[in-house]
Design an enzyme around this catalytic site. Structure first.
Site, PDB file in Angstrom:
ATOM      1  N   CYS A 112       0.822  -1.203   0.000  1.00  0.00           N
ATOM      2  CA  CYS A 112       0.000   0.000   0.000  1.00  0.00           C
ATOM      3  C   CYS A 112       0.865   1.266   0.000  1.00  0.00           C
ATOM      4  O   CYS A 112       1.456   1.594  -1.015  1.00  0.00           O
ATOM      5  CB  CYS A 112      -0.985  -0.022   1.162  1.00  0.00           C
ATOM      6  SG  CYS A 112      -2.256   1.264   1.043  1.00  0.00           S
ATOM      7  N   HIS A 220      -3.888  -5.099   0.143  1.00  0.00           N
ATOM      8  CA  HIS A 220      -3.587  -5.384   1.555  1.00  0.00           C
ATOM      9  C   HIS A 220      -3.601  -6.882   1.857  1.00  0.00           C
ATOM     10  O   HIS A 220      -4.518  -7.382   2.526  1.00  0.00           O
ATOM     11  CB  HIS A 220      -4.593  -4.664   2.453  1.00  0.00           C
ATOM     12  CG  HIS A 220      -4.375  -3.197   2.534  1.00  0.00           C
ATOM     13  ND1 HIS A 220      -3.535  -2.610   3.455  1.00  0.00           N
ATOM     14  CD2 HIS A 220      -4.862  -2.188   1.771  1.00  0.00           C
ATOM     15  CE1 HIS A 220      -3.528  -1.306   3.282  1.00  0.00           C
ATOM     16  NE2 HIS A 220      -4.326  -1.021   2.257  1.00  0.00           N
ATOM     17  N   GLU A 222      -1.967  -8.425   4.006  1.00  0.00           N
ATOM     18  CA  GLU A 222      -1.809  -8.692   5.440  1.00  0.00           C
ATOM     19  C   GLU A 222      -3.152  -8.924   6.134  1.00  0.00           C
ATOM     20  O   GLU A 222      -3.222  -9.662   7.123  1.00  0.00           O
ATOM     21  CB  GLU A 222      -1.053  -7.535   6.113  1.00  0.00           C
ATOM     22  CG  GLU A 222      -1.851  -6.302   6.466  1.00  0.00           C
ATOM     23  CD  GLU A 222      -2.274  -5.448   5.282  1.00  0.00           C
ATOM     24  OE1 GLU A 222      -3.143  -4.566   5.449  1.00  0.00           O
ATOM     25  OE2 GLU A 222      -1.725  -5.663   4.176  1.00  0.00           O
TER      26      GLU A 222
END
Length: 257
Positions: A112, A220, A222
């Site tokens: 990001c 994203h 994660e």
């Protein structure tokens, strides 16, 4: 084998009458649980840090996402309040850290804000408020207090055939949770596009002829790394690269003794 050490970027935040250097838990959890590495937070003190010594001791660098944006002065644009908030202390740390990691062949994963820092570090520029540009989709998160809704996997990106990510996902489309209002504009030197959104927005890049894994993604991974296979693959590939670097570094140290 012991877990490889991975340097992780930090944001500078003010709360509880203190200045904090911090990283979101999702990135750290994914690093530990999915990449199987040991995340080491790097305070954002810029040139006061001996980054060369740090990179001689770690086996990867992860540059996290953040609410803040790279300061426009770093890519030749005018800073406005609308493009904020900014975190210049982070910029002064992450940009040289990214460049040094690439030169030293230390595996790099930039997520990001991280992909935007990677692009700027290598001479590229950023486009602001891309949802206002003709022909562009709205890549921002929906307005909601529910983080799962905000970070829902809803957007397809096309993986470039023959790219680094094609080796991870295979060529074709993969569904991601891209949540941003800025994006890569002019591509930085040594970078190549790995994936694009349906509107042509750059969603992933890699470093050309990198000595190690060096990838930036605008989405994203994660957030759903423990439950979504595509998200997990990004972290597993990074973790494998960190272990390869640790093994090679251990071999070099043994040979020098």
């Amino acid at each position: 084998m012991n877990q490889p050490l991975v340097a992780v970027s930090t944001d500078v935040r003010q709360f509880d009458n203190y200045t904090w250097h911090a990283a979101p838990q999702q990135y750290l959890d994914a690093a530990i649980s999915v990449a199987d590495v040991f995340p080491l937070l790097v305070p954002s003190f810029g040139e006061r840090l001996d980054l060369e010594s740090l990179l001689a001791r770690v086996d990867g660098v992860m540059v996290t996402g953040s609410k803040s944006n790279v300061h426009p002065s770093l890519y030749g644009a005018e800073a406005t309040e609308a493009d904020g908030p900014y975190d210049e202390a982070r910029d002064s740390t992450t940009l040289p850290l990214i460049r040094m990691a690439i030169e030293r062949g230390v595996p790099l994963l930039a997520i990001c804000r991280g992909i935007q820092e990677l692009n700027v570090a290598l001479g590229g520029t950023l486009a602001s408020e891309i949802q206002e540009q003709e022909g562009r989709l709205d890549h921002r998160a929906p307005v909601s207090d529910d983080q799962n809704e905000r970070f829902a996997i809803r957007q397809p990106v096309s993986i470039k055939p023959g790219s680094c990510l094609a080796g991870i996902f295979g060529a074709g489309e993969v569904m991601v949770n891209s949540v941003h209002r800025q994006a890569v504009d002019r591509l930085g030197d040594r970078l190549q596009v790995e994936a694009v959104a349906q509107d042509g927005t750059v969603e992933a890049v890699s470093v050309i002829n990198a000595r190690a894994f060096a990838v930036g993604v605008q989405w994203h991974p994660e957030y759903w790394a423990k439950s979504d296979d595509a998200s997990a693959r990004v972290f597993k590939a990074f973790g494998d690269a960190a272990r390869d670097h640790a093994a090679a570094r251990g071999g070099r140290l043994a040979a020098a003794e």
